[in-house]
Motif scaffolding. Sequence first.
Motif, short mmCIF file in Angstrom:
data_model
loop_
_atom_site.label_atom_id
_atom_site.label_comp_id
_atom_site.label_asym_id
_atom_site.label_seq_id
_atom_site.Cartn_x
_atom_site.Cartn_y
_atom_site.Cartn_z
N GLN A 106 2.42 23.76 -11.58
CA GLN A 106 3.65 23.26 -12.52
C GLN A 106 3.20 21.74 -11.87
O GLN A 106 4.20 20.96 -11.74
N PHE A 107 1.98 20.55 -11.41
CA PHE A 107 2.05 19.58 -11.05
C PHE A 107 3.02 19.03 -9.92
O PHE A 107 3.09 18.29 -9.99
N PHE A 108 2.61 19.64 -8.45
CA PHE A 108 3.85 20.20 -7.73
C PHE A 108 3.27 19.04 -7.16
O PHE A 108 4.29 18.36 -6.68
N TYR A 109 1.60 18.48 -6.84
CA TYR A 109 1.35 17.67 -5.46
C TYR A 109 1.36 16.48 -6.12
O TYR A 109 2.30 15.23 -6.00
N PRO A 110 1.17 15.90 -7.44
CA PRO A 110 1.85 14.05 -8.31
C PRO A 110 3.31 14.47 -8.50
O PRO A 110 3.61 12.75 -7.84
N LEU A 162 0.25 -0.97 0.33
CA LEU A 162 -0.46 0.04 -0.14
C LEU A 162 1.20 1.43 -0.05
O LEU A 162 0.60 2.43 -0.67
N PRO A 163 1.89 1.40 0.53
CA PRO A 163 2.74 2.69 0.67
C PRO A 163 3.12 2.70 -0.60
O PRO A 163 3.75 4.01 -1.15
N VAL A 164 2.95 2.13 -1.95
CA VAL A 164 3.95 2.65 -3.05
C VAL A 164 2.05 1.87 -3.29
O VAL A 164 2.26 3.30 -4.41
N ILE A 165 1.02 1.49 -3.80
CA ILE A 165 0.03 1.44 -4.47
C ILE A 165 -0.71 3.19 -4.25
O ILE A 165 -1.28 3.59 -5.24
N ILE A 166 -1.00 3.15 -3.15
CA ILE A 166 -2.14 4.91 -2.07
C ILE A 166 -1.10 5.94 -3.14
O ILE A 166 -1.73 6.45 -4.33
N PRO A 167 0.24 6.32 -3.15
CA PRO A 167 0.40 7.36 -3.75
C PRO A 167 0.71 7.32 -5.12
O PRO A 167 0.47 7.78 -5.83
N PHE A 168 0.64 6.51 -6.00
CA PHE A 168 0.85 5.91 -7.23
C PHE A 168 -1.53 6.63 -8.23
O PHE A 168 -0.96 7.45 -8.84
N ILE A 169 -1.81 5.67 -7.50
CA ILE A 169 -3.10 6.83 -7.20
C ILE A 169 -3.42 7.61 -7.24
O ILE A 169 -3.89 8.34 -7.81
N ILE A 170 -3.25 8.26 -6.15
CA ILE A 170 -3.63 9.58 -6.25
C ILE A 170 -3.20 10.41 -6.81
O ILE A 170 -3.52 11.17 -7.23
N GLY A 171 -1.55 9.72 -7.30
CA GLY A 171 -0.71 11.13 -8.08
C GLY A 171 -1.00 11.22 -9.96
O GLY A 171 -1.33 12.04 -10.10
N ALA A 172 -2.08 9.66 -10.04
CA ALA A 172 -2.51 10.17 -10.99
C ALA A 172 -3.67 10.74 -11.06
O ALA A 172 -4.37 11.53 -12.04
N ILE A 173 -4.36 10.84 -10.10
CA ILE A 173 -6.22 11.43 -9.95
C ILE A 173 -5.03 13.23 -9.48
O ILE A 173 -6.42 13.91 -10.57
N LEU A 174 -3.97 13.49 -8.81
CA LEU A 174 -4.03 14.95 -8.55
C LEU A 174 -3.73 15.30 -10.12
O LEU A 174 -3.63 16.66 -10.61
N ILE A 175 -3.36 14.41 -11.04
CA ILE A 175 -2.90 14.91 -12.23
C ILE A 175 -4.15 15.21 -13.25
O ILE A 175 -4.26 16.63 -13.82
#
Length: 494
Positions: free
Chosen positions: A107-111, A7-20
């Motif tokens: 400029q996509f700081f959060y993703p 989960l520490p890998v999957i969660i930021p991956f999914i959320i980062g993609a959504i934030l784009i």
Amino acid sequence: MSNVIILPVIIPFIIGAILILLYKRHTIQRVISGITMLALLALSVYLAIYVYQHGTLVLEVGDWEAPFGIVIVADLLSTLMLLLSTLVGTVCLFFAFQTIARDREKQFFYPLYLFLMIGVNGSFLTGDLFNLFVFFEVMLIASYGLIVHGGTGYQLRESFKYVIINIFASALFIVGIAWIYSITGTMNMAHIAQRVSELDQTGALNIVAIMLFIVFASKGALFPLYFWLPKSYYGPPAAIAALFGGLLTKVGIYAIIRTFTVIFNHDTGFTHKGLIVTVAGFTMLFGVLGAVSQFDFKRILSYHIISQVGYMVMGLGIFTPLAVAGAIYYIAHHMIVKTALFLFAGATQKITGTTDLKKMGGLIGTHPWLAWLFFITAISLAGIPPLSGFFSKFPIILAGFEEQQYVISAVALLVGLLTLFSMMKIFSYAFWGKQKHTAAQAKIPVGKLLLPILPLVALTIILGFAAEPIFTYSMEVAEDIMNPTNYIESVLKE
């Protein structure tokens, strides 16, 4: 339960993609990224406690048994590093909420921020050498975006060295991986360790060890591959500089510790007590001399990153349980304190508009809380008791004298004194003396900026006053990683 460690890998991956997709919705991005980092922090605390109580967790991705498939491994060391990385990431993100410019947010700081966390967390959890390379690259690609975030001329110019050295290191990493695969026929770190113990190819293994050490040393800013760091970390905003200063070099140090305890433990006289100890001594000395020579707040802190990672690899090089435990303790201390110090630099810059110490002064009169909280973390970095810096350095230096490593132990003591000198230089120039900032600047509030830093200051005090249980935990981590049999049996189920 083993599924949780991905989960520490999957969660930021999914959320980062959504934030784009939400890059124009700044408020929503802040809320979602803040909740995500808090969730990752809570998850890392849970995993650290669970692994401490129940032992190592192993996830065989795709249900392919090790060593044929990819494995994710959560042991005492990896869960500790995961906890520290999410703590640093959370604090820096909440500081960024107060300081990051709106045009930079666009400029996509959060993703990029969350993708960086994917690479860092994955590097700590992977049990596969090739996937360590993959997660390193994910981390580095995100860091390339963050280090030039905002696109100022200085950032673009100085980050060029950062990119070049990492491209070179990545190419060398691939060569090292190919070479060790040709020797052992596997990429699984536990399986490599098992094969190494059965092989009689010390010379070839030493060459691979040196090659991978160069790779990780360039990422960890060890001598002589540290030249890219001071100016590269000077350019980005304070939150990014703090994230990099507290976190990124420790990924390289973690990789050195992991590989040189699990895999390359066949000739410790050459690799550890020879190569690593020597590099550690030069790293400490040249880093602190660079710090002493500077008169800029952020550059002094940047050079101190170099000198302080020397202590960590010194503990590994001495290679006794006491020394390695001290190195583990020191990593925790340094990630907390160095992050806080960079954030303090950002807060003072917000008030004065500069990081040039010669243009600063008198902040203790206008912002006393800022001054004294900085003072606590500064003396902790220098190793003054009863704070965490003292109790993390003490076992490393003590182990050095016990193992008759007198030269590097003396260097470590000298570096501590010079660290204290340089930190007091910051305090005397920036906070003491005559006020040099304007009356309007004196009224700038910093309470909201100090809120994210307070937990870090509290932790350096707690790590000092609770030194006995903390060191006991560090000793358990050290004994676990110095006995690769535990790691091998957990991954290969033997």
